[in-house]
Design a protein around this motif. Structure first.
Motif, PDB file in Angstrom:
ATOM      1  N   ASP A   1       0.832  -1.203   0.000  1.00  0.00           N
ATOM      2  CA  ASP A   1       0.000   0.000   0.000  1.00  0.00           C
ATOM      3  C   ASP A   1       0.868   1.254   0.000  1.00  0.00           C
ATOM      4  OD1 ASP A   1       0.360   0.985   2.872  1.00  0.00           O
ATOM      5  OD2 ASP A   1      -0.259  -1.093   3.185  1.00  0.00           O
TER       6      ASP A   1
ATOM      7  N   ARG B   1       3.063   2.326   3.039  1.00  0.00           N
ATOM      8  CA  ARG B   1       4.315   1.580   3.236  1.00  0.00           C
ATOM      9  C   ARG B   1       5.313   1.834   2.111  1.00  0.00           C
ATOM     10  NH1 ARG B   1       4.019  -1.061   8.054  1.00  0.00           N
ATOM     11  NH2 ARG B   1       1.849  -1.004   8.713  1.00  0.00           N
TER      12      ARG B   1
ATOM     13  N   ASP C   1       6.111   1.227  13.890  1.00  0.00           N
ATOM     14  CA  ASP C   1       4.649   1.397  13.728  1.00  0.00           C
ATOM     15  C   ASP C   1       3.793   0.363  14.468  1.00  0.00           C
ATOM     16  OD1 ASP C   1       1.952   1.298  12.240  1.00  0.00           O
ATOM     17  OD2 ASP C   1       3.049  -0.185  11.086  1.00  0.00           O
ATOM     18  N   ARG C   2       4.150  -0.915  14.433  1.00  0.00           N
ATOM     19  CA  ARG C   2       3.355  -1.931  15.137  1.00  0.00           C
ATOM     20  C   ARG C   2       4.179  -2.568  16.247  1.00  0.00           C
ATOM     21  NH1 ARG C   2      -0.089  -4.938  10.287  1.00  0.00           N
ATOM     22  NH2 ARG C   2      -0.759  -3.001   9.286  1.00  0.00           N
TER      23      ARG C   2
ATOM     24  N   ARG D   1      -6.133   2.193  18.395  1.00  0.00           N
ATOM     25  CA  ARG D   1      -7.037   3.213  17.824  1.00  0.00           C
ATOM     26  C   ARG D   1      -8.452   2.994  18.351  1.00  0.00           C
ATOM     27  NH1 ARG D   1      -4.370   3.623  11.644  1.00  0.00           N
ATOM     28  NH2 ARG D   1      -2.330   4.144  12.501  1.00  0.00           N
TER      29      ARG D   1
ATOM     30  N   ASN E   1      -8.008   3.521   8.752  1.00  0.00           N
ATOM     31  CA  ASN E   1      -7.131   4.228   7.813  1.00  0.00           C
ATOM     32  C   ASN E   1      -7.944   4.822   6.656  1.00  0.00           C
ATOM     33  OD1 ASN E   1      -7.478   2.100   6.015  1.00  0.00           O
ATOM     34  ND2 ASN E   1      -5.389   1.321   6.176  1.00  0.00           N
TER      35      ASN E   1
ATOM     36  N   ASP F   1      -4.071   8.565   8.432  1.00  0.00           N
ATOM     37  CA  ASP F   1      -2.853   8.470   7.598  1.00  0.00           C
ATOM     38  C   ASP F   1      -2.500   9.836   7.017  1.00  0.00           C
ATOM     39  OD1 ASP F   1      -2.242   5.842   8.114  1.00  0.00           O
ATOM     40  OD2 ASP F   1      -2.942   5.067   6.184  1.00  0.00           O
TER      41      ASP F   1
ATOM     42  N   TYR G   1      -0.479  10.236  10.169  1.00  0.00           N
ATOM     43  CA  TYR G   1       0.217   9.086  10.758  1.00  0.00           C
ATOM     44  C   TYR G   1       1.567   8.945  10.062  1.00  0.00           C
ATOM     45  CZ  TYR G   1       0.785   4.472  12.886  1.00  0.00           C
ATOM     46  OH  TYR G   1       1.229   3.408  13.627  1.00  0.00           O
TER      47      TYR G   1
HETATM   48  C1  FRU Z   1      -0.484   0.552   6.031  1.00  0.00           C
HETATM   49  C2  FRU Z   1      -1.352   0.722   7.225  1.00  0.00           C
HETATM   50  C3  FRU Z   1      -1.719   2.169   7.439  1.00  0.00           C
HETATM   51  C4  FRU Z   1      -2.009   2.183   8.883  1.00  0.00           C
HETATM   52  C5  FRU Z   1      -0.894   1.309   9.394  1.00  0.00           C
HETATM   53  C6  FRU Z   1      -1.130   0.653  10.687  1.00  0.00           C
HETATM   54  O1  FRU Z   1      -0.143  -0.792   5.834  1.00  0.00           O
HETATM   55  O2  FRU Z   1      -2.492  -0.073   7.095  1.00  0.00           O
HETATM   56  O3  FRU Z   1      -2.775   2.583   6.622  1.00  0.00           O
HETATM   57  O4  FRU Z   1      -2.061   3.442   9.418  1.00  0.00           O
HETATM   58  O5  FRU Z   1      -0.682   0.343   8.410  1.00  0.00           O
HETATM   59  O6  FRU Z   1      -0.136  -0.268  11.003  1.00  0.00           O
END
Ligand code: FRU
Length: 327
Positions: free
Chosen positions: A18, A21, A96-97, A148, A198, A224, A247
């Motif tokens: 996406d 990323r 991010d995660r 979230r 998102n 985002d 984001y």
């Molecule tokens: C992209 C996404 C973003 C979101 C994030 C969360 O892969 O889905 O749209 O903010 O990952 O990890």
């Protein structure tokens, strides 16, 4: 000065498919140009935890000096795999995660709990007379979706006239969001506002509503706020999205922090990136800044290419000179 040691950084990405990323990877590459002694090994797990597990093993076999990872889920298996890497003495930077253990050096990302709260506090300002909200979740087993959601509930808890009338599971994905929206049109017809975790899912659900003739359309809120012709900022500009929340990808920061760790310097446990609510009131200023930034980034990329070419020319001339001298 002594030559710097070469380092290999493994980057395990939960999905590369996406725009957000793609921007993250670009942000990393731009920053990497400052560290010619770093090599990046990139793996895209395409939303599969099983694939990501295998790729982590592969990166370790390839002898990486540091792992940057956006873990697909907070699941015990993925957490265990990252624990193992960390216990081998390979530094880990979470991007991010999150995972559920402490086996990492630094976490870099925006505060998803806080963003959720900001959304929850924004909703009553958008639905002045209260109303029904449908929440479109990202992947429920990933930390940003969990945080979230939690933040949203906290944010709206201060009001009594907002009701979450439906929760649909879009797994961060345009197509999945489309499927669940199609299967739940009745809930969407009743909604006053759709909050998706998102922008991609918000826009996908909006399209389904339009195609199904839902009227009036609910308001749409996402997260985002990416630049680009089809992304969040433009959608706020043209009024399709009512609000989004920035984001940042953290791509640049991840490389910076990796560099610190590899240089033996202390890195902070958490690097929290700022978010901001974006809507009609501030979109013009934000769009102007973001366009300018994009332009500068493109210039930097061009400069990097030019430096690369000059280096190649220099190397070949040096070789030629060496040949002449030794002949
Ligand atoms: C992209 C996404 C973003 C979101 C994030 C969360 O892969 O889905 O749209 O903010 O990952 O990890």
């Amino acid at each position: 000065p002594t030559e710097k040691k070469t380092y290999t950084i493994g980057f395990s990405q939960c999905t590369g498919g996406d725009e957000w990323r793609r921007v993250m990877l670009n942000d990393m590459k731009r920053e990497l140009a400052l560290y010619p002694h770093f090599q990046l090994l990139y793996k895209d797990a395409a939303n599969s935890t099983a694939t990501q597990l295998a790729q982590i093993k592969e990166l370790v076999r390839q002898d990486i000096d540091l792992l940057i990872i956006s873990p697909n889920e907070t699941s015990p298996v993925l957490t265990a795999a990252i624990d193992e890497v960390f216990q081998k003495g390979i530094p880990v930077v979470l991007l991010d995660r999150k995972i559920t253990s402490d086996s990492y050096n630094s976490f870099i990302g925006a505060d998803n709990l806080e963003i959720g709260r900001m959304v929850g506090e924004a909703i009553p300002t958008l639905l002045k007379n209260g109303g029904k909200v449908v929440e479109i979740w990202g992947l429920a087993s990933s930390s940003p979706a969990q945080e979230r959601h939690k933040g949203l509930m906290e944010g709206i808890s201060k009001t009594t006239n907002i009701q979450i009338s439906g929760q649909l599971y879009g797994q961060w994905e345009q197509d999945t969001a489309r499927k669940v929206a199609l299967a739940n049109l009745e809930i969407l017809r009743e909604a006053d506002l759709v909050f998706a975790h998102n922008d991609v899912m918000a826009l996908s659900v909006q399209r389904v509503c339009q195609e199904a003739g839902v009227s009036p359309l609910p308001l749409f809120v996402g997260i985002d706020g990416l630049p680009g012709p089809k992304s969040g900022l433009q959608r706020i500009m043209d009024g399709t999205l009512t609000a989004t929340f920035l984001y940042p990808t953290g791509g640049e920061e991840a490389i910076e922090v990796a560099a610190q760790i590899l240089a033996g310097k202390a890195a902070k446990r958490e690097y929290l990136l700022n978010s901001i609510r974006i809507d009609r009131s501030n979109i013009k200023a934000i769009k102007a800044q973001s366009d300018k930034l994009l332009h500068q980034q493109q210039d930097i990329e061009k400069l990097n290419q030019r430096i690369g070419q000059l280096n190649d020319t220099y190397a070949s001339q040096k070789n030629a000179l060496y040949v002449i001298i030794t002949c």
